[in-house]
Write a protein that holds these residues in place. Structure first.
Motif, mmCIF file in Angstrom:
data_model
loop_
_atom_site.group_PDB
_atom_site.id
_atom_site.type_symbol
_atom_site.label_atom_id
_atom_site.label_comp_id
_atom_site.label_asym_id
_atom_site.label_seq_id
_atom_site.Cartn_x
_atom_site.Cartn_y
_atom_site.Cartn_z
ATOM 1 N N GLU A 1 -6.017 -3.073 -0.758
ATOM 2 C CA GLU A 1 -6.960 -2.223 -1.494
ATOM 3 C C GLU A 1 -6.298 -1.559 -2.694
ATOM 4 N N SER A 2 -5.062 -1.110 -2.517
ATOM 5 C CA SER A 2 -4.383 -0.321 -3.545
ATOM 6 C C SER A 2 -3.644 -1.161 -4.574
ATOM 7 N N HIS B 1 -0.442 6.481 1.303
ATOM 8 C CA HIS B 1 -1.859 6.619 0.941
ATOM 9 C C HIS B 1 -2.142 7.949 0.236
ATOM 10 N N PRO C 1 -4.910 9.617 -5.021
ATOM 11 C CA PRO C 1 -5.497 8.609 -4.140
ATOM 12 C C PRO C 1 -6.935 8.242 -4.509
ATOM 13 N N TYR D 1 -8.030 4.247 -4.236
ATOM 14 C CA TYR D 1 -8.905 3.665 -3.214
ATOM 15 C C TYR D 1 -10.357 3.782 -3.583
#
Length: 125
Positions: free
Chosen positions: A63-64, A95, A121, A125
């Motif tokens: 995802e990142s 995260h 973050p 995300y």
């Protein structure tokens, strides 16, 4: 006999895996692997973990974009902990947007945050 047969898996079929920056030696994070995650990590030469909260495989960075490329795998003397020497793409393993998940230090009985957030973050995300 497979290399997987030499691992002392816990009662849930997992082994702790510590990601360490291959260049600096800094501990970046700890996560869990099952046999499939470890085999995929070896096959793909990137960190693949078992997410206990999501109950599924988790490719670090899916995802990142903060992928961990494996440089070397090490097994401890009791065969129950793996250390992965990795190249951390993007410089962020946590995260929270920090380089490492280990960003707090105990000082005078209080946990003090010592590492800055590299990227919010919400922007990752």
């Amino acid at each position: 006999m497979s290399f997987l047969d030499h691992i002392s898996w816990n009662s849930d079929g997992l082994v702790p895996a510590i990601a360490q920056d291959a260049a600096t030696g800094r501990i970046l994070m700890m996560a869990w692997m099952n046999a499939e995650a470890l085999q995929l990590s070896v096959d793909e030469q990137r960190a693949v973990y078992w997410s206990r909260s999501r109950n599924k495989l988790w490719r670090k960075g899916e995802e990142s974009g903060h992928v961990q490329l494996i440089k070397e795998l090490q097994l401890d003397c009791d065969s129950d902990v793996i250390v992965m020497q990795v190249e951390q793409l993007g410089g962020i393993a946590c995260h929270t947007g920090r380089e490492s998940c280990f960003y707090r230090v105990l000082e005078d009985g209080v946990w003090k945050t010592v590492d800055p957030v590299i990227k919010d973050p919400k922007d990752i995300y």
